[in-house]
Design an enzyme around this catalytic site. Sequence first.
Site, PDB file in Angstrom:
ATOM      1  N   GLY A   1      26.481  19.118  68.811  1.00 39.32           N
ATOM      2  CA  GLY A   1      27.776  19.066  69.505  1.00 39.32           C
ATOM      3  C   GLY A   1      28.567  17.784  69.335  1.00 39.32           C
ATOM      4  O   GLY A   1      29.463  17.501  70.135  1.00 39.32           O
TER       5      GLY A   1
ATOM      6  N   MET B   1      26.216  28.239  64.389  1.00 43.11           N
ATOM      7  CA  MET B   1      25.372  28.620  63.268  1.00 43.11           C
ATOM      8  C   MET B   1      25.095  30.122  63.173  1.00 43.11           C
ATOM      9  O   MET B   1      24.082  30.523  62.618  1.00 43.11           O
ATOM     10  CB  MET B   1      24.069  27.815  63.315  1.00 43.11           C
ATOM     11  CG  MET B   1      24.318  26.333  63.086  1.00 43.11           C
ATOM     12  SD  MET B   1      25.480  26.006  61.734  1.00 43.11           S
ATOM     13  CE  MET B   1      24.889  24.456  61.125  1.00 43.11           C
ATOM     14  N   ARG B   2      26.015  30.915  63.712  1.00 43.76           N
ATOM     15  CA  ARG B   2      25.886  32.371  63.539  1.00 43.76           C
ATOM     16  C   ARG B   2      27.135  32.903  62.859  1.00 43.76           C
ATOM     17  O   ARG B   2      28.169  32.249  62.881  1.00 43.76           O
ATOM     18  CB  ARG B   2      25.689  33.072  64.881  1.00 43.76           C
ATOM     19  CG  ARG B   2      24.497  32.533  65.605  1.00 43.76           C
ATOM     20  CD  ARG B   2      23.885  33.453  66.589  1.00 43.76           C
ATOM     21  NE  ARG B   2      22.721  32.794  67.140  1.00 43.76           N
ATOM     22  CZ  ARG B   2      21.507  32.837  66.611  1.00 43.76           C
ATOM     23  NH1 ARG B   2      21.270  33.579  65.544  1.00 43.76           N
ATOM     24  NH2 ARG B   2      20.503  32.173  67.147  1.00 43.76           N
TER      25      ARG B   2
ATOM     26  N   HIS C   1      33.166  22.868  57.814  1.00 44.40           N
ATOM     27  CA  HIS C   1      31.957  23.003  56.987  1.00 44.40           C
ATOM     28  C   HIS C   1      31.758  21.719  56.182  1.00 44.40           C
ATOM     29  O   HIS C   1      32.707  21.214  55.581  1.00 44.40           O
ATOM     30  CB  HIS C   1      32.112  24.216  56.060  1.00 44.40           C
ATOM     31  CG  HIS C   1      30.864  24.492  55.293  1.00 44.40           C
ATOM     32  ND1 HIS C   1      29.766  25.085  55.858  1.00 44.40           N
ATOM     33  CD2 HIS C   1      30.523  24.199  54.010  1.00 44.40           C
ATOM     34  CE1 HIS C   1      28.795  25.165  54.954  1.00 44.40           C
ATOM     35  NE2 HIS C   1      29.232  24.638  53.832  1.00 44.40           N
TER      36      HIS C   1
HETATM   37  C1  GAR Z   1      28.706  19.744  61.287  1.00 44.69           C
HETATM   38  O1  GAR Z   1      28.431  18.868  60.228  1.00 44.69           O
HETATM   39  C2  GAR Z   1      29.403  20.978  60.769  1.00 44.69           C
HETATM   40  O2  GAR Z   1      30.232  20.725  59.675  1.00 44.69           O
HETATM   41  C3  GAR Z   1      28.244  21.842  60.371  1.00 44.69           C
HETATM   42  O3  GAR Z   1      27.290  21.636  61.371  1.00 44.69           O
HETATM   43  C4  GAR Z   1      27.402  20.317  61.872  1.00 44.69           C
HETATM   44  C5  GAR Z   1      27.431  20.385  63.364  1.00 44.69           C
HETATM   45  O4  GAR Z   1      27.290  19.104  63.929  1.00 44.69           O
HETATM   46  N1  GAR Z   1      28.618  23.216  60.257  1.00 44.69           N
HETATM   47  C6  GAR Z   1      28.091  24.052  59.384  1.00 44.69           C
HETATM   48  O5  GAR Z   1      27.232  23.733  58.579  1.00 44.69           O
HETATM   49  C7  GAR Z   1      28.661  25.455  59.439  1.00 44.69           C
HETATM   50  N2  GAR Z   1      28.243  26.222  58.326  1.00 44.69           N
HETATM   51  P1  GAR Z   1      27.595  18.874  65.460  1.00 44.69           P
HETATM   52  O6  GAR Z   1      26.835  19.954  66.238  1.00 44.69           O
HETATM   53  O7  GAR Z   1      27.041  17.505  65.753  1.00 44.69           O
HETATM   54  O8  GAR Z   1      29.066  18.974  65.673  1.00 44.69           O
END
Ligand code: GAR
Length: 189
Positions: free
Chosen positions: A12, A89-90, A108
Amino acid sequence: MKEIIILASGNGSNFESICVYFSKSKSIRVKQLITDNKDAFVIQRAKKLNVDYKIIDYHCFNNKSEYNHTLFEHLKSFNFDLIVLAGYMRILPDYIVNYYKGKIINIHPSLLPNYKGINAIARAFENKEKYTGITIHYVDEGVDTGKIIFQKKVRIKKSDTIESLEKRIHKIEHKTYPKIIKRVLAKNN
Ligand code: GAR
């Protein structure tokens, strides 16, 4: 007042940077966090920041379609202007994506269309890419395929480890995502 809903599954840090950025705004506010993971650290951040949150725990459902149905019913139960995926992540089912067409965006950690899906930073690093980056895009029915709104290239240094690269990418995400959200909302006016 424009209102956004944030969907997140884990740490988050993007959720927090968005909330902090808009905390003093008179025109945009984070209406609610929705998480699919009852143990996600993002819930602690929502509590600390005093942001309303809703847990729709994926593992409490018999299957994916029951979970998605509950998520959809919840989303339809109130009004908002934009759904922001921040480490969600879904994969949203087609019917939700179509219902909110043009009103869902995602961040992303790669230069899409490269490295779609999970572990994008580590895969780019392990493939010894010279560059990777971040992409903010509208969500369509595919996985990480929607119309690109913004991209920023990040050089992978010789001295980088996965951790140092991740840290740099996250920093750029935190700085960028709120500004792009603001821009998207202004455009949707
Ligand atoms: C972020 O780096 C985002 O870009 C990635 O998850 C991380 C979440 O971090 N998203 C993906 O990979 C989506 N396919 P956070 O929970 O600390 O914001």
